[in-house]
Design a protein around this motif. Structure first.
Motif, short mmCIF file in Angstrom:
data_model
loop_
_atom_site.label_atom_id
_atom_site.label_comp_id
_atom_site.label_asym_id
_atom_site.label_seq_id
_atom_site.Cartn_x
_atom_site.Cartn_y
_atom_site.Cartn_z
N UNK A 1 0.83 -1.20 0.00
CA UNK A 1 0.00 0.00 0.00
C UNK A 1 0.86 1.25 0.00
N UNK A 2 1.92 1.24 0.79
CA UNK A 2 2.82 2.38 0.84
C UNK A 2 3.45 2.64 -0.52
N UNK A 3 3.91 1.58 -1.18
CA UNK A 3 4.52 1.74 -2.50
C UNK A 3 3.49 2.25 -3.50
N UNK A 4 2.28 1.72 -3.42
CA UNK A 4 1.23 2.15 -4.34
C UNK A 4 0.92 3.64 -4.20
N UNK A 5 1.00 4.16 -2.96
CA UNK A 5 0.65 5.56 -2.73
C UNK A 5 1.84 6.51 -2.82
#
Length: 503
Positions: free
Chosen positions: A202-206
């Motif tokens: 999720x962190x990478x996606x955002x």
């Protein structure tokens, strides 16, 4: 004749303020505390206008004043303090008092030393004051008017200095700081809704800082990472720091300068993290340390005021944070130090309000751009920080939890190939290999897992499943039996009963 000594009192205070550059710490009707700012060790002078009858009062007052001097030393955190009591009196005490001239100490360490002297009508020259009226001239002077004039001058210069110093801390309003806090909270909410702020995927996606994607051209992650946080505690601590530090910097520098400092420091911190830390990173820590840097720059411009107000507390907090960062492996100290340097340089570029030093500003801007560019190029060429076996393992595990085996496999494979020498890495890759029906390779990996951690009961169980697929029933029974010994799970027992019946 008392008015003559009143005049001597206020003339002495006036002389120390206007001629010696002392600063008023505290003032009342008959007592003034002054600080000599350029002395080492620090020197504090206490003027007292009092007519002394007996030495017992004098000794009691000196004893109490020593405690007050020590409180001042501790409050301002001076290493040593030299205090002086100057009593302006009509006459000396009628009894013996000469012993009060010796120094008084607060403690055995003698960090606070206090001396005392009495200025009476007979020894006014000890103060070396210009234009002190002699006894024969006293009738020719309107002392009341002169004394009031001295008081007015003292009060005026004291108020003027206080207002000037106060204006340095309250140039702007911290409205942008509150806006940034709102943005950070909103992005945290989005992360939690999308899959959790502690989820690497999720962190990478955002837009978190992720070196492999930055290497592929996604440089914008160096900026977006500043607005994401990993877990509520991370958000809470950074928000608290931003509220106080960011608010102070915005009040002192103004909104436009504060925004420049904040973003330059945050970008500097992200680039430093990219250059030296292979982990997925996010947070406003670099920008917040940039606020430390901006306050330190203020301290280089107004050194005396800085150490008299926030200086020593700020340095102590900064030192604690840096030591904490070096002590805890999970803390991205590269981003912290990068942000600190970036904030200091950015403050040099914009300068404080009403300070304009164009050559220095241009030079600071060139140095800032050069250092940021150099760090970025170093990060691009620092192959050791491109990938982390542990990070590859974590990403692969998250993909497995999402039942995305295809996406998980290459990360798990790289984790093992690049040196994640830990049972979990072999175990998860073995699971993936078994799902792809590569049973022999899965068996080897599970055996290696058990060698690394014999008590890993899940590995014994999965190995029994692989043996069943390979039709090695005896080995399957043995692995199941060991799994049950370690952890008598119901699923293990059911499978063992079924395998026990097979030939």
């Amino acid at each position: 004749m008392e008015r003559q000594q009143d005049y001597v009192f206020w003339k002495a205070v006036h002389h120390y303020i206007f001629e010696k550059g002392c600063r008023v710490i505290e003032q009342s009707r008959n007592e003034v505390w002054l600080e000599e700012e350029d002395t080492h060790p620090k020197r504090i002078i206490r003027f007292v206008r009092v007519d002394i009858d007996f030495s017992i009062w004098l000794r009691r007052d000196i004893t109490e004043s020593v405690k007050q001097f020590e409180r001042i030393r501790r409050h301002f955190r001076f290493r040593r303090l030299i205090g002086e009591n100057i009593y302006i009196s009509e006459y000396p005490p009628v009894d013996e008092w000469e012993d009060i001239k010796k120094p008084f100490f607060e403690s055995k360490r003698k960090r606070t030393t206090v001396t005392s002297k009495i200025i009476d009508r007979a020894n006014q020259s000890a103060l070396s004051l210009p234009s002190v009226p002699l006894q024969g001239q006293i009738q020719d002077l309107d002392l009341n008017l002169t004394i009031e004039h001295l008081k007015q001058q003292i009060n005026h210069v004291t108020r003027e200095r206080e207002q000037k110093e106060k204006s340095l801390f309250f140039y702007g309003k911290p409205l942008t700081t509150l806006g940034l806090l709102a943005v950070l909270s909103y992005m945290f909410y989005q992360l939690e809704q999308a899959g959790g702020s502690t989820s690497v995927l999720t962190l990478i996606e955002y837009g978190a800082k992720y070196n492999p994607l930055i290497m592929e051209g996604e440089w914008w992650r160096l900026i977006t990472a500043m607005f994401l946080h990993i877990g509520f505690l991370h958000l809470f601590m950074n928000s608290l720091a931003l509220f106080y530090l960011g608010g102070a910097v915005e009040r002192m520098y103004g909104t436009t300068r504060f925004l420049f400092i904040y973003f330059v420091a945050g970008l500097f911190g992200s680039i430093a993290s990219f250059a030296f830390n292979e982990q997925v990173a996010a947070g406003a820590s670099g920008a917040i340390f940039g606020c430390f840097g901006a306050l330190l720059y203020f301290g280089t411009v107004y050194k005396k005021l800085f150490f008299r107000t926030m200086g020593k507390s700020l340095l102590t907090i900064l030192a604690i944070n840096l030591v904490f960062g070096f002590s805890i492996p999970m803390v991205d100290n590269g981003a912290h130090i990068g942000g600190l340097v970036g904030g200091f340089l950015a403050a040099m570029v914009v300068q404080l309000p009403k300070h304009r030093k164009v050559p220095k500003q241009l030079l600071s801007l060139v140095v800032t751009i050069f250092l940021m560019g150099g760090l970025y190029l170093f990060g691009l060429n620092n192959e050791q920080k491109t990938r982390s076996p542990l990070l590859e393992l974590q990403i692969g595990q998250e993909y497995l939890q999402q039942d995305n085996l295809e996406a998980a496999y290459p990360f798990l494979q790289r984790a093992v190939e690049e040196g994640a020498d830990m049972p979990e890495a072999y175990f998860l890759l073995a699971y993936a290999e078994a799902m792809f029906e590569n049973y022999e390779f899965a068996k080897e990996l599970l055996i290696k897992t058990i060698e690394e951690r014999p008590s890993f009961h899940e590995a014994h169980y999965n190995l029994s499943l692989v043996y069943i697929e390979l039709e090695q029933i005896e080995e399957a029974r043995s692995s199941l039996k060991r799994a049950i010994e370690l952890h008598p799970d119901e699923a293990y027992l059911d499978l063992y009963e079924r395998v026990k019946e097979e030939n």
